[in-house]
Each structure stands twice: as structure tokens, then as C-alpha cells.
Scaffold this motif. Structure first.
Motif, PDB file in Angstrom:
ATOM      1  N   SER A  45      39.010 -26.773  79.670  1.00  9.31           N
ATOM      2  CA  SER A  45      39.766 -26.417  78.666  1.00  9.31           C
ATOM      3  C   SER A  45      40.870 -27.809  78.302  1.00  9.31           C
ATOM      4  N   GLY A  46      40.780 -28.761  79.298  1.00  3.39           N
ATOM      5  CA  GLY A  46      41.647 -29.881  79.200  1.00  3.39           C
ATOM      6  C   GLY A  46      42.976 -29.702  79.692  1.00  3.39           C
ATOM      7  N   ASN A  47      43.345 -28.379  80.319  1.00  3.92           N
ATOM      8  CA  ASN A  47      44.591 -28.122  80.753  1.00  3.92           C
ATOM      9  C   ASN A  47      44.959 -28.612  82.135  1.00  3.92           C
ATOM     10  N   ILE A  48      46.060 -29.251  82.666  1.00  7.90           N
ATOM     11  CA  ILE A  48      46.361 -29.622  83.878  1.00  7.90           C
ATOM     12  C   ILE A  48      46.753 -28.632  84.862  1.00  7.90           C
ATOM     13  N   VAL A  49      46.346 -28.468  85.965  1.00  5.39           N
ATOM     14  CA  VAL A  49      46.935 -27.538  86.919  1.00  5.39           C
ATOM     15  C   VAL A  49      47.119 -28.283  88.455  1.00  5.39           C
ATOM     16  N   ALA A  50      47.539 -27.458  89.137  1.00  4.54           N
ATOM     17  CA  ALA A  50      48.014 -27.871  90.599  1.00  4.54           C
ATOM     18  C   ALA A  50      47.144 -27.275  91.501  1.00  4.54           C
ATOM     19  N   ILE A  51      46.631 -28.177  92.294  1.00  2.00           N
ATOM     20  CA  ILE A  51      45.763 -27.593  93.298  1.00  2.00           C
ATOM     21  C   ILE A  51      46.205 -27.818  94.817  1.00  2.00           C
ATOM     22  N   LYS A  52      46.272 -26.710  95.518  1.00  2.00           N
ATOM     23  CA  LYS A  52      46.798 -27.024  97.142  1.00  2.00           C
ATOM     24  C   LYS A  52      45.683 -26.798  97.705  1.00  2.00           C
ATOM     25  N   GLN A  53      45.368 -28.003  98.710  1.00  2.00           N
ATOM     26  CA  GLN A  53      44.260 -27.783  99.462  1.00  2.00           C
ATOM     27  C   GLN A  53      44.733 -27.773 100.691  1.00  2.00           C
ATOM     28  N   VAL A  54      44.153 -26.583 101.452  1.00  4.97           N
ATOM     29  CA  VAL A  54      44.608 -25.970 102.713  1.00  4.97           C
ATOM     30  C   VAL A  54      43.574 -26.218 103.635  1.00  4.97           C
ATOM     31  N   PRO A  55      43.714 -27.036 105.177  1.00  2.85           N
ATOM     32  CA  PRO A  55      42.651 -26.809 106.091  1.00  2.85           C
ATOM     33  C   PRO A  55      42.560 -25.205 106.451  1.00  2.85           C
ATOM     34  N   LEU A  56      41.237 -25.073 106.696  1.00  5.31           N
ATOM     35  CA  LEU A  56      40.843 -23.761 107.321  1.00  5.31           C
ATOM     36  C   LEU A  56      41.286 -23.337 108.735  1.00  5.31           C
ATOM     37  N   ASP A  57      41.602 -24.609 109.210  1.00  2.03           N
ATOM     38  CA  ASP A  57      42.311 -24.223 110.872  1.00  2.03           C
ATOM     39  C   ASP A  57      43.559 -23.798 110.979  1.00  2.03           C
ATOM     40  N   THR A  58      44.347 -23.784 109.617  1.00  2.00           N
ATOM     41  CA  THR A  58      45.444 -23.437 109.415  1.00  2.00           C
ATOM     42  C   THR A  58      45.546 -21.612 109.579  1.00  2.00           C
ATOM     43  N   ASP A  59      46.957 -21.271 109.444  1.00  2.00           N
ATOM     44  CA  ASP A  59      47.225 -19.740 109.674  1.00  2.00           C
ATOM     45  C   ASP A  59      46.574 -19.054 108.441  1.00  2.00           C
ATOM     46  N   LEU A  60      45.340 -18.590 108.422  1.00  2.00           N
ATOM     47  CA  LEU A  60      44.800 -18.049 107.076  1.00  2.00           C
ATOM     48  C   LEU A  60      45.530 -16.932 106.578  1.00  2.00           C
ATOM     49  N   HIS A  61      46.063 -16.251 107.777  1.00  2.00           N
ATOM     50  CA  HIS A  61      46.678 -14.722 107.501  1.00  2.00           C
ATOM     51  C   HIS A  61      48.057 -15.332 106.483  1.00  2.00           C
ATOM     52  N   GLU A  62      48.825 -16.309 106.854  1.00  2.26           N
ATOM     53  CA  GLU A  62      49.858 -16.469 105.998  1.00  2.26           C
ATOM     54  C   GLU A  62      49.363 -17.209 104.439  1.00  2.26           C
ATOM     55  N   ILE A  63      48.405 -17.914 104.649  1.00  2.00           N
ATOM     56  CA  ILE A  63      47.774 -18.290 103.397  1.00  2.00           C
ATOM     57  C   ILE A  63      47.207 -16.907 102.417  1.00  2.00           C
ATOM     58  N   ILE A  64      46.570 -16.375 103.116  1.00  2.00           N
ATOM     59  CA  ILE A  64      46.243 -15.207 102.230  1.00  2.00           C
ATOM     60  C   ILE A  64      47.286 -14.141 101.738  1.00  2.00           C
ATOM     61  N   LYS A  65      48.465 -14.250 102.396  1.00  2.00           N
ATOM     62  CA  LYS A  65      49.706 -13.432 102.093  1.00  2.00           C
ATOM     63  C   LYS A  65      50.158 -14.157 100.957  1.00  2.00           C
ATOM     64  N   GLU A  66      50.295 -15.610 100.851  1.00  2.00           N
ATOM     65  CA  GLU A  66      50.762 -16.279 100.020  1.00  2.00           C
ATOM     66  C   GLU A  66      50.038 -15.944  98.555  1.00  2.00           C
ATOM     67  N   ILE A  67      48.778 -16.023  98.695  1.00  2.00           N
ATOM     68  CA  ILE A  67      47.698 -15.855  97.533  1.00  2.00           C
ATOM     69  C   ILE A  67      47.854 -14.697  97.040  1.00  2.00           C
ATOM     70  N   SER A  68      47.995 -13.491  97.816  1.00  2.00           N
ATOM     71  CA  SER A  68      48.295 -12.077  97.444  1.00  2.00           C
ATOM     72  C   SER A  68      49.541 -11.825  96.564  1.00  2.00           C
ATOM     73  N   ILE A  69      50.702 -12.524  97.155  1.00  2.00           N
ATOM     74  CA  ILE A  69      52.014 -12.337  96.549  1.00  2.00           C
ATOM     75  C   ILE A  69      51.808 -12.911  95.129  1.00  2.00           C
ATOM     76  N   MET A  70      51.510 -14.207  94.928  1.00  2.00           N
ATOM     77  CA  MET A  70      50.974 -14.954  93.701  1.00  2.00           C
ATOM     78  C   MET A  70      50.208 -14.137  92.588  1.00  2.00           C
ATOM     79  N   GLN A  71      49.090 -13.579  93.297  1.00  2.00           N
ATOM     80  CA  GLN A  71      48.190 -12.868  92.361  1.00  2.00           C
ATOM     81  C   GLN A  71      48.931 -11.603  91.687  1.00  2.00           C
TER      82      GLN A  71
END
Length: 231
Positions: A45-71
Motif C-alpha cells: 500500500s505504501g503506508n507507514i506503520v509502526a512495528i513493535k518487536q517483542v522477544p518471546l522470552d518476555t511475559d507473553l501473557h501481558e503481550i497477548i493482553k495488550e494485543i487483545s485490548i488493541m484488537q
């Protein structure tokens, strides 16, 4: 290239490909909660986005919670979520790009506090974002200048939902101590249960942060600041 607000969720076909086939990483924007954030080009599309790269050894439960809220969010005053990828040892979270950075970035780069007019404009958008979250029974729990982003048009958007909480019909108040000490409401610190009003307290502290360049008690140790807030 553009940071097009009409850009929506990534297609199913895009999400089955390797992320580097879909995006070109342009530069690193900084460090967010749990990972590094990059500016990237969506090739198709040529659009600019932001990408957060999260190591999988972090607290995935919190990351999934963040994604769920954003979704679940669909508001012009909340940073949009477009999709996620697993790549090697990282999770890539694709989000709306806000070209002006965070309010705290702006204060730091300008080396001075914001004007009353600038503060009023940012607070107006932030309050609309909180109104949206609270009407959908969500608490942000970490409102501060660093978590309010500005797009290239100067509109403020709430971001960083790594500690966001969700209210339910049967549990009306949370009891977890979480957030950033200088911005925490007393009821969170004292663990006496809290609701959406805690975000309003934090936004009030954020207003002071924007006006003075830092939150109250910023010159003392965070744990001492906690006790000052509850006196």
C-alpha cells in the motif's frame, strides 16, 4: 509514502507470509514496553506503520493482553492495531504509526514544557480516548506523557496497553498494583480497589507533567513518591 488513517487490518494472505516480505524496516523509533519499536513501510500500500518487536522470552501473557485490548478498540483517539507475526524468537506487532512521537519525546526534544494551548489540545484528545475506553469497560492504568502519541496532524492517541485492565459486569473494581509510580492514583497504591477514575487521576498528573516538564515528586525515589501520594 503516507501514514494513511484509512489503512485497516492486514489481509489473511499478508499474515501468512514472512513479515519482511510484507514490510521494509526503515528505522528504529525507540524502546517501548517489552520491546523495540520500528518505523516500517507496508510494501503493497505504501503506508507507514509502526512495528513493535517483542522477544518471546518476555511475559507473553501481558503481550497477548495488550494485543487483545488493541484488537477490540476502534477509535481515532486510540492507536490502531493491524496484525501480528511470529518471526524467529520475536513477536512482531503491527500498529498505527504516529509520526510526531510521544508527548514526553516532544518535551525532551524541545527542552521545555508545553504551552497551555498545547496542553488543552492534547488533553481534549486524551479525554476522548479515555471516554471511549471507559465506555467499553476498559481501564488503561498507565496514562502518562510517554503513552500519549501524536500523529503528523497533531492529534493525540492513547498507546501502550501492556498494563491495561478490563472491567467485567461482576467485578467492578481491580485490585492489582500496576502502572508508573509518579502517575498512580492513591487507590491503586493502597490496593483498596479502583475503577476508571484512576485513569483520570493519572491524566491530571500528566497535565502537570506537560506544564512543568516532569510529574510531581520526580526528583525523589519512586517508592518515596508513592508514600507522598498516599499521605
Amino acid at each position: 509514502m503516507s501514514a494513511n488513517n484509512n489503512f485497516t487490518m492486514l489481509s489473511e494472505e499478508s499474515l501468512t507470509r514472512q513479515p519482511e516480505e510484507v514490510f521494509d524496516i526503515l528505522c528504529k523509533l525507540g524502546e517501548g514496553s517489552y520491546g523495540s519499536v520500528y518505523k516500517a513501510l507496508h510494501k503493497e500500500s505504501g503506508n507507514i506503520v509502526a512495528i513493535k518487536q517483542v522477544p518471546l522470552d518476555t511475559d507473553l501473557h501481558e503481550i497477548i493482553k495488550e494485543i487483545s485490548i488493541m484488537q477490540q478498540c476502534d477509535s481515532p483517539y486510540v492507536v490502531k492495531y493491524y496484525g501480528s507475526y511470529f518471526k524467529n524468537t520475536d513477536l512482531w506487532i503491527i500498529m498505527e504509526y504516529c509520526g510526531a512521537g510521544s508527548v514526553s519525546d516532544i518535551i525532551r526534544l524541545r527542552k521545555k514544557a508545553l504551552t497551555e494551548c498545547e496542553i488543552a489540545t492534547i488533553l481534549s484528545d486524551a479525554l476522548r480516548g479515555l471516554e471511549y475506553l471507559h465506555s467499553n469497560r476498559k481501564i488503561h492504568r498507565d496514562i502518562k506523557a510517554g503513552n500519549i502519541l501524536l500523529n503528523s496532524d497533531g492529534h493525540a492517541k492513547l498507546a501502550d496497553f501492556g498494563v491495561a485492565g478490563q472491567l467485567t459486569e461482576t467485578i467492578s473494581k481491580r485490585n492489582t498494583v500496576i502502572g508508573s509510580p509518579f502517575w498512580m492514583a492513591p487507590e491503586i497504591i493502597l490496593e483498596i480497589g479502583y475503577d476508571c477514575v484512576a485513569d483520570i487521576w493519572s491524566l491530571g498528573i500528566t497535565a502537570l507533567e506537560m506544564a512543568e516538564g516532569k510529574p510531581p515528586y520526580a526528583d525523589i525515589h519512586p517508592m518515596r513518591a508513592v508514600f507522598y501520594d498516599t499521605d
